[in-house]
Design an enzyme around this catalytic site. Structure first.
Site, PDB file in Angstrom:
ATOM      1  N   TYR A   1      27.818  -8.281 -63.321  1.00  0.00           N
ATOM      2  CA  TYR A   1      27.642  -7.444 -64.506  1.00  0.00           C
ATOM      3  C   TYR A   1      26.282  -7.679 -65.165  1.00  0.00           C
ATOM      4  CZ  TYR A   1      28.399  -6.123 -69.438  1.00  0.00           C
ATOM      5  OH  TYR A   1      28.274  -5.594 -70.703  1.00  0.00           O
TER       6      TYR A   1
ATOM      7  N   LYS B   1      23.023  -5.084 -65.667  1.00  0.00           N
ATOM      8  CA  LYS B   1      22.487  -4.761 -66.987  1.00  0.00           C
ATOM      9  C   LYS B   1      21.014  -5.183 -67.106  1.00  0.00           C
ATOM     10  CE  LYS B   1      26.094  -2.939 -69.058  1.00  0.00           C
ATOM     11  NZ  LYS B   1      26.099  -1.542 -69.550  1.00  0.00           N
TER      12      LYS B   1
END
Length: 254
Positions: free
Chosen positions: A160, A164
């Site tokens: 994740y 990002k």
């Protein structure tokens, strides 16, 4: 601030943070396109609450460019004008529970690929589909949703966080590329939010620890985060692009 001239597309707007963002824009007078993938009932309920003249719920998987193109066409047909701002909020399925995430010696590249497909491919499809309409009206605003884990990786959300971080890079390079068209690209990055579907698995003790670590002594809510989004779509930020605003109660200070 008044956003009555804006048509704002929020991806992943059926629940959680996306729903709070869509509601915040509607409260300031914007017309809102609520994109959803699986939360159709919730998205339609919110659109009905806001009113058909200022909101429409439309299904599109942002990783599918054909669906995204159809989304923009339907939004234009509904409002009679192009989308002028987009919020890239949609997220691949993910549970924010550090105890349940694979550590460095366990995680497979497939986990990274899944996050990149959702975060980067999704944002790319939405931005590219938005550009013709934004150029038609002489400008626009793109706001990407990031995370403070890029600056402060305190939990092992390896896949994740990597996606990002790539989205932050895309924010800055696209800001430089699209600036001459009057299109601004910025990011708003949060920490753990109290509470969304994604953070529902987070132990209460973790929320309490985060709260005690921030200058404001609280965990940011979806509504807190959504309020900061308004600035980047309003004329108040007309000279701001390529920036990353961290909204986490001061836990991370840039």
């Amino acid at each position: 601030m008044s956003l009555q001239n804006q048509v704002v597309l929020v991806t992943g707007a059926g629940r959680g943070l996306g729903r709070a963002i869509a509601q915040a824009f509607a409260d300031e007078g914007a017309a809102v396109v609520l994109d959803y993938r699986t939360s159709g009932d919730a998205a339609r309920e919110l659109a009905e609450k806001i009113g058909a003249d200022r909101a429409v719920a439309l299904r599109a998987d942002v990783t599918d460019r054909a669906q995204v193109d159809a989304l923009f066409a339907q939004a234009r047909e509904h409002f009679g004008r192009p989308v002028t701002a987009v919020v890239n909020n949609a997220l691949p399925d993910f549970s924010f529970n550090g105890d349940a995430r694979d550590k460095a010696d366990e995680i497979a590249y497939g986990a990274f690929g899944a996050q990149f497909d959702g975060v980067i491919a999704g944002a790319l499809n939405v931005i590219q589909a938005a550009l013709p309409g934004m150029r038609e009206v002489g400008g626009g605003s793109i706001v990407n949703v990031g995370t403070n884990l890029v600056q402060n990786p305190v939990v092992p959300y390896h896949d994740y966080t990597a996606a990002k971080a790539a989205l932050l890079s895309l924010t800055r390079t696209f800001a430089a590329d699209l600036g001459p068209d009057g299109i601004r690209v910025n990011m708003v990055s949060g920490g753990l939010l109290r509470t969304t579907d994604a953070s529902a698995a987070t132990p209460e003790a973790v929320f309490d620890l985060i709260a005690s670590s921030t200058p404001l002594r609280k965990v940011t809510t979806p509504e807190d985060f959504a309020a900061a989004m308004l600035f980047f779509v309003s004329d108040w930020s007309r000279a701001v692009t390529g920036q990353n605003l961290v909204v986490d109660g001061g836990l991370v200070m840039n």
